[in-house]
Design an enzyme around this catalytic site. Structure first.
Site, PDB file in Angstrom:
ATOM      1  N   ASP A  21     -61.545 -22.438   0.745  1.00 43.05           N
ATOM      2  CA  ASP A  21     -60.646 -22.921   0.114  1.00 43.05           C
ATOM      3  C   ASP A  21     -60.720 -24.428  -0.705  1.00 43.05           C
ATOM      4  O   ASP A  21     -61.737 -24.627  -1.315  1.00 43.05           O
ATOM      5  CB  ASP A  21     -59.080 -22.845   0.845  1.00 43.05           C
ATOM      6  CG  ASP A  21     -57.997 -23.091  -0.097  1.00 43.05           C
ATOM      7  OD1 ASP A  21     -57.539 -22.362  -0.756  1.00 43.05           O
ATOM      8  OD2 ASP A  21     -57.323 -24.118   0.070  1.00 43.05           O
ATOM      9  N   TYR A  60     -47.975 -23.301  -8.492  1.00 40.55           N
ATOM     10  CA  TYR A  60     -47.809 -24.135  -7.244  1.00 40.55           C
ATOM     11  C   TYR A  60     -48.638 -25.747  -7.527  1.00 40.55           C
ATOM     12  O   TYR A  60     -48.287 -26.679  -7.208  1.00 40.55           O
ATOM     13  CB  TYR A  60     -47.949 -23.754  -5.998  1.00 40.55           C
ATOM     14  CG  TYR A  60     -49.544 -23.377  -5.557  1.00 40.55           C
ATOM     15  CD1 TYR A  60     -50.425 -24.210  -4.817  1.00 40.55           C
ATOM     16  CD2 TYR A  60     -50.232 -22.379  -6.333  1.00 40.55           C
ATOM     17  CE1 TYR A  60     -51.505 -23.689  -4.380  1.00 40.55           C
ATOM     18  CE2 TYR A  60     -51.239 -21.747  -5.991  1.00 40.55           C
ATOM     19  CZ  TYR A  60     -52.039 -22.530  -4.909  1.00 40.55           C
ATOM     20  OH  TYR A  60     -53.416 -22.235  -4.589  1.00 40.55           O
ATOM     21  N   TYR A  80     -54.117 -31.534  -4.149  1.00 38.40           N
ATOM     22  CA  TYR A  80     -53.830 -31.235  -5.500  1.00 38.40           C
ATOM     23  C   TYR A  80     -53.444 -32.072  -6.546  1.00 38.40           C
ATOM     24  O   TYR A  80     -53.469 -31.870  -7.808  1.00 38.40           O
ATOM     25  CB  TYR A  80     -52.424 -30.093  -5.253  1.00 38.40           C
ATOM     26  CG  TYR A  80     -52.853 -28.943  -4.531  1.00 38.40           C
ATOM     27  CD1 TYR A  80     -53.165 -27.912  -4.985  1.00 38.40           C
ATOM     28  CD2 TYR A  80     -52.913 -28.982  -2.929  1.00 38.40           C
ATOM     29  CE1 TYR A  80     -53.725 -26.972  -4.225  1.00 38.40           C
ATOM     30  CE2 TYR A  80     -52.920 -27.930  -2.346  1.00 38.40           C
ATOM     31  CZ  TYR A  80     -53.441 -26.650  -3.097  1.00 38.40           C
ATOM     32  OH  TYR A  80     -53.728 -25.751  -2.025  1.00 38.40           O
ATOM     33  N   HIS A 117     -57.676 -13.729   1.646  1.00 34.07           N
ATOM     34  CA  HIS A 117     -58.177 -15.249   1.475  1.00 34.07           C
ATOM     35  C   HIS A 117     -58.409 -15.899   2.730  1.00 34.07           C
ATOM     36  O   HIS A 117     -59.202 -16.511   2.915  1.00 34.07           O
ATOM     37  CB  HIS A 117     -56.743 -15.938   0.821  1.00 34.07           C
ATOM     38  CG  HIS A 117     -57.062 -17.413   0.694  1.00 34.07           C
ATOM     39  ND1 HIS A 117     -58.144 -17.777  -0.448  1.00 34.07           N
ATOM     40  CD2 HIS A 117     -56.781 -18.654   1.101  1.00 34.07           C
ATOM     41  CE1 HIS A 117     -58.123 -19.012  -0.446  1.00 34.07           C
ATOM     42  NE2 HIS A 117     -57.253 -19.609   0.566  1.00 34.07           N
TER      43      HIS A 117
END
Length: 316
Positions: free
Chosen positions: A102, A150, A236, A293
């Site tokens: 990830d 998101y 992010y 995932h």
């Protein structure tokens, strides 16, 4: 954290990182994603150590027991790669294999691009290596997948943190779910990517719908109840900054590389890995069938087999 190494705290260039280590031999640095911890590698550390590797899982800066400075600019790809280089120095290592999942997968690609002399090999679980986009990535995401994605909704500081911290236990039961069949994906997109809205809509997954048992889930709940979410979400907030930092730089990953995808990963589907060879010429690719995932929990034996086989053939 039963059956997991005790933390060792390392000063990595002014940031204290919690590491969890087992085994002796060539080093493999294990980097987790969001919203995870070094604990996500629980099922890989014994396999690596048993095969003659020095496995070092790390709570990334902003996560778990590691330092979590609030400034978002400290979480860009250059700063994170500098952390990892300083970690190698502190561990007495010239170089190591970097294995990530990830966000950890994105960071191992950056490490291989920005600090190639410290990387003996690179493995990314789920996350492809993307060539630099033609425009700021958040602009592209907003246009293709709506501004409710998101990645976009995480940009205002404090919003996602307050929402997820309102019920940490329900958040992790919401996140760590087993995958859904591919045939339902079209009707889930794009709303499935609006994590804040989906979490706010409520509901709680039954235990049998989760990829891990209650004892493992409790590790995440207790850690995030203590630390909050700001540090991790700051990754992010550097998506466009990372894009800007790579302008004009050589994106080629020259270390031997392995990418392991998951057939049922809705957020990072295997199709997204097409064309990686343009910037990762020495690349081997595999896809685990029937897996979503959370690969390290869903298919630990299969993942370990691929890792150990590749490491033995390409790196040792």
């Amino acid at each position: 954290m039963r059956d997991f190494p005790e933390p060792r705290f390392v000063d990595a260039g002014g940031v204290r990182l919690a590491t969890y280590e087992a085994g002796e031999g060539p080093a493999a640095i294990l980097l987790h994603g969001w919203p995870e911890l070094a604990y996500s590698w629980k099922n890989q550390i014994p396999a690596l150590a048993g095969a003659g590797w020095r496995a070092v899982a790390v709570d990334l800066k902003g996560f778990g027991l590691s330092d979590a400075p609030p400034e978002k600019e400290l979480y860009d790809c250059e700063r994170m790669s500098a952390d990892f280089a300083a970690l190698l120095d502190a561990l007495g290592l010239e170089k190591a294999v970097f294995i990530g999942h990830d966000w950890g997968g994105a960071l191992v690609w950056s490490m291989a691009q920005l600090r190639p002399e410290r990387v003996a090999g690179v493995v990314s679980v789920c996350t492809p290596a993307y060539p630099r986009a033609p425009a700021p990535p958040l602009d592209i995401i907003a246009e293709r997948l709506t501004p409710d994605h998101y990645f976009i909704r995480f940009q205002p500081e404090g919003f996602a943190e307050a929402l997820f911290e309102s019920d940490v236990e329900r958040f992790f039961a919401f996140v760590f779910r087993k995958p859904v069949p591919r045939e339902v994906w079209p009707r889930l997109i794009p709303h499935v990517f609006d994590l804040p809205a989906r979490f706010a809509e409520g509901g709680r997954a039954e235990p049998e719908a989760l990829v891990m048992g209650p004892e493992d889930l409790r590790v995440y709940v207790e850690a995030y109840a203590r630390t909050g979410f700001r540090g991790g979400i700051n990754l992010y907030r550097n998506i466009n900054r990372n894009w800007a930092l790579m302008e004009g730089r050589d994106e080629t990953v020259r270390a031997p590389a392995l990418w392991i995808g998951a057939e049922l990963d809705l957020f990072l589907p295997p199709e997204a890995a097409q064309g990686m060879e343009r910037i990762v010429p020495d690349l081997e690719k595999h896809v685990l069938s029937g897996c979503g995932h959370w690969v390290m929990w869903e298919k630990p034996a299969e993942l370990n087999a691929l890792l150990l086989d590749w490491l033995e053939r390409r790196v040792r």
